[in-house]
Scaffold this motif. Sequence first.
Motif, PDB file in Angstrom:
ATOM      1  N   UNK A   1      -2.941  15.388 -13.262  1.00  0.00           N
ATOM      2  CA  UNK A   1      -2.754  14.934 -11.886  1.00  0.00           C
ATOM      3  C   UNK A   1      -3.682  15.766 -10.999  1.00  0.00           C
ATOM      4  N   UNK A   2      -4.353  15.100 -10.068  1.00  0.00           N
ATOM      5  CA  UNK A   2      -5.201  15.875  -9.153  1.00  0.00           C
ATOM      6  C   UNK A   2      -4.631  15.806  -7.752  1.00  0.00           C
TER       7      UNK A   2
ATOM      8  N   UNK B   1     -10.760   5.518  -9.196  1.00  0.00           N
ATOM      9  CA  UNK B   1     -10.705   6.516  -8.117  1.00  0.00           C
ATOM     10  C   UNK B   1     -11.519   6.090  -6.900  1.00  0.00           C
ATOM     11  N   UNK B   2     -11.440   4.810  -6.567  1.00  0.00           N
ATOM     12  CA  UNK B   2     -12.071   4.294  -5.360  1.00  0.00           C
ATOM     13  C   UNK B   2     -11.585   5.110  -4.155  1.00  0.00           C
ATOM     14  N   UNK B   3     -12.529   5.533  -3.304  1.00  0.00           N
ATOM     15  CA  UNK B   3     -12.171   6.236  -2.071  1.00  0.00           C
ATOM     16  C   UNK B   3     -12.010   7.742  -2.225  1.00  0.00           C
ATOM     17  N   UNK B   4     -12.010   8.227  -3.486  1.00  0.00           N
ATOM     18  CA  UNK B   4     -11.903   9.670  -3.700  1.00  0.00           C
ATOM     19  C   UNK B   4     -13.286  10.319  -3.693  1.00  0.00           C
ATOM     20  N   UNK B   5     -13.293  11.621  -3.489  1.00  0.00           N
ATOM     21  CA  UNK B   5     -14.549  12.365  -3.396  1.00  0.00           C
ATOM     22  C   UNK B   5     -14.960  12.923  -4.755  1.00  0.00           C
ATOM     23  N   UNK B   6     -16.268  12.872  -5.022  1.00  0.00           N
ATOM     24  CA  UNK B   6     -16.773  13.350  -6.313  1.00  0.00           C
ATOM     25  C   UNK B   6     -18.106  14.058  -6.140  1.00  0.00           C
ATOM     26  N   UNK B   7     -18.459  14.872  -7.113  1.00  0.00           N
ATOM     27  CA  UNK B   7     -19.845  15.302  -7.246  1.00  0.00           C
ATOM     28  C   UNK B   7     -20.634  14.132  -7.819  1.00  0.00           C
ATOM     29  N   UNK B   8     -21.907  13.980  -7.443  1.00  0.00           N
ATOM     30  CA  UNK B   8     -22.696  12.898  -8.034  1.00  0.00           C
ATOM     31  C   UNK B   8     -22.849  13.114  -9.545  1.00  0.00           C
TER      32      UNK B   8
ATOM     33  N   UNK C   1     -13.734  23.104   4.060  1.00  0.00           N
ATOM     34  CA  UNK C   1     -13.529  21.685   4.348  1.00  0.00           C
ATOM     35  C   UNK C   1     -13.361  20.794   3.116  1.00  0.00           C
ATOM     36  N   UNK C   2     -13.528  21.354   1.923  1.00  0.00           N
ATOM     37  CA  UNK C   2     -13.444  20.527   0.698  1.00  0.00           C
ATOM     38  C   UNK C   2     -12.102  19.796   0.648  1.00  0.00           C
ATOM     39  N   UNK C   3     -12.110  18.489   0.475  1.00  0.00           N
ATOM     40  CA  UNK C   3     -10.848  17.722   0.444  1.00  0.00           C
ATOM     41  C   UNK C   3     -10.183  17.803  -0.939  1.00  0.00           C
ATOM     42  N   UNK C   4      -9.577  18.966  -1.212  1.00  0.00           N
ATOM     43  CA  UNK C   4      -9.074  19.253  -2.570  1.00  0.00           C
ATOM     44  C   UNK C   4      -8.088  18.213  -3.067  1.00  0.00           C
ATOM     45  N   UNK C   5      -7.326  17.604  -2.174  1.00  0.00           N
ATOM     46  CA  UNK C   5      -6.324  16.631  -2.615  1.00  0.00           C
ATOM     47  C   UNK C   5      -6.907  15.242  -2.833  1.00  0.00           C
ATOM     48  N   UNK C   6      -8.191  15.092  -2.522  1.00  0.00           N
ATOM     49  CA  UNK C   6      -8.819  13.777  -2.679  1.00  0.00           C
ATOM     50  C   UNK C   6     -10.038  13.856  -3.590  1.00  0.00           C
ATOM     51  N   UNK C   7     -10.003  14.782  -4.553  1.00  0.00           N
ATOM     52  CA  UNK C   7     -11.109  14.891  -5.506  1.00  0.00           C
ATOM     53  C   UNK C   7     -10.853  13.921  -6.663  1.00  0.00           C
ATOM     54  N   UNK C   8     -11.913  13.248  -7.081  1.00  0.00           N
ATOM     55  CA  UNK C   8     -11.787  12.107  -7.998  1.00  0.00           C
ATOM     56  C   UNK C   8     -11.303  12.466  -9.392  1.00  0.00           C
ATOM     57  N   UNK C   9     -11.888  13.495  -9.996  1.00  0.00           N
ATOM     58  CA  UNK C   9     -11.648  13.750 -11.422  1.00  0.00           C
ATOM     59  C   UNK C   9     -11.407  15.238 -11.679  1.00  0.00           C
ATOM     60  N   UNK C  10     -10.593  15.556 -12.694  1.00  0.00           N
ATOM     61  CA  UNK C  10     -10.310  16.968 -13.015  1.00  0.00           C
ATOM     62  C   UNK C  10     -11.561  17.790 -13.309  1.00  0.00           C
ATOM     63  N   UNK C  11     -12.583  17.196 -13.945  1.00  0.00           N
ATOM     64  CA  UNK C  11     -13.783  17.982 -14.255  1.00  0.00           C
ATOM     65  C   UNK C  11     -14.534  18.360 -12.974  1.00  0.00           C
ATOM     66  N   UNK C  12     -14.501  17.474 -11.988  1.00  0.00           N
ATOM     67  CA  UNK C  12     -15.152  17.766 -10.707  1.00  0.00           C
ATOM     68  C   UNK C  12     -14.389  18.867  -9.979  1.00  0.00           C
ATOM     69  N   UNK C  13     -13.066  18.754  -9.979  1.00  0.00           N
ATOM     70  CA  UNK C  13     -12.244  19.764  -9.310  1.00  0.00           C
ATOM     71  C   UNK C  13     -12.467  21.139  -9.946  1.00  0.00           C
ATOM     72  N   UNK C  14     -12.417  21.189 -11.286  1.00  0.00           N
ATOM     73  CA  UNK C  14     -12.618  22.467 -11.968  1.00  0.00           C
ATOM     74  C   UNK C  14     -13.998  23.042 -11.660  1.00  0.00           C
ATOM     75  N   UNK C  15     -15.015  22.199 -11.668  1.00  0.00           N
ATOM     76  CA  UNK C  15     -16.380  22.673 -11.411  1.00  0.00           C
ATOM     77  C   UNK C  15     -16.506  23.238 -10.000  1.00  0.00           C
ATOM     78  N   UNK C  16     -15.908  22.572  -9.031  1.00  0.00           N
ATOM     79  CA  UNK C  16     -15.953  23.073  -7.646  1.00  0.00           C
ATOM     80  C   UNK C  16     -15.177  24.386  -7.508  1.00  0.00           C
TER      81      UNK C  16
END
Lengths: 180, 180
Positions: free
Chosen positions: A179-180, A61-68, A140-155
């Motif tokens: 699919x994210x 997921x290079x280039x995608x956004x994630x929580x640290x 502003x959260x870039x929902x279509x560019x979130x790295x992993x399903x666990x990060x998306x769910x947490x946000x």
Amino acid sequence: MKYCGECGNPVEQRVPQGDNRTRDICTVCEVIHYTNPRIVAGTIPVWKNQVLLCRRAIEPRYGYWTLPAGFMENAESTTEAAIRETWEEAMARVSVQGLYTMISVPHIDQVHLFFRAVLVDGTFGAGPESLETRLFTEADIPWDEISFPTVKRTLELYFEDRKQADYPLHVSDIRRPLKT
Amino acid sequence: MKYCGECGNPVEQRVPQGDNRTRDICTVCEVIHYTNPRIVAGTIPVWKNQVLLCRRAIEPRYGYWTLPAGFMENAESTTEAAIRETWEEAMARVSVQGLYTMISVPHIDQVHLFFRAVLVDGTFGAGPESLETRLFTEADIPWDEISFPTVKRTLELYFEDRKQADYPLHVSDIRRPLKT
Ligand SMILES: [Zn+2]
Ligand SMILES: [Zn+2]
């Protein structure tokens, strides 16, 4: 695993006596080599109504956004792992407020833990595994560019709970690659 | 670890490039062998104001009393691991109510998770790793014969919280072997 870490001879896959799962067992020294799920620990780093995200400089997921977040190391606590990963990836010092999500991901043998956290002084940067880091408002959260399903769910859970300013622990599973 | 699980050649201990911890690295194929903390998952199985404990039939702490718990396996969730261990050690079917304690034990590279749970039908027995299992009222808990510090702490917190009938998640650490 093909060889025994203790003696270097081949392992075979069979169910040990008194067990009910196939394990890697050394054909010579008979040591049983167990493997177990790994913990990924991270934070939701908040500063003045915004959340700090990192854009990944590494695969997957290079280039995608994630929580640290990253793999918990031996000899540390879950909280220490989350704080360390936030420092390494986002160069941010955080004060941890509590465990917020615990998401099992059985198909990849992982358990993801995200803690709510507040930036200590509002400073942050990009560690070696991040291309950039940035504070995002909910809009502003870039929902279509979130790295992993666990990060998306947490946000998603976080912004939903924030409406009530009540953040109960959420324990859940993600059963297959989404699919994210 | 002395030998590479992938190729069977000797490993050496050094810090990989871009890392800051010593790892086992193969001297031939150069694979880095990471090791990470393991999760122990279990329950506080409750039936009519009593808690179900198991007397251990295995080392360590043979003969001491424990909550049913054990190492989480690959391909399962934390909740599934806790339910499975409760079945294997106490032959009890439980309905899980929520995560109650998460205790990191850094000196042995473990994270212990205990879920509150209710026996489904009040039946239980002794699995192969238990000498016996028994329901205990708070007054009868054998405090001097509890197997592990994480179990003792979880039981202490449980009976304290039960006074208010409020069971928040408790995240904590146990930093060194404690006498029980
Ligand atoms: Zn061997
Ligand atoms: Zn090798």
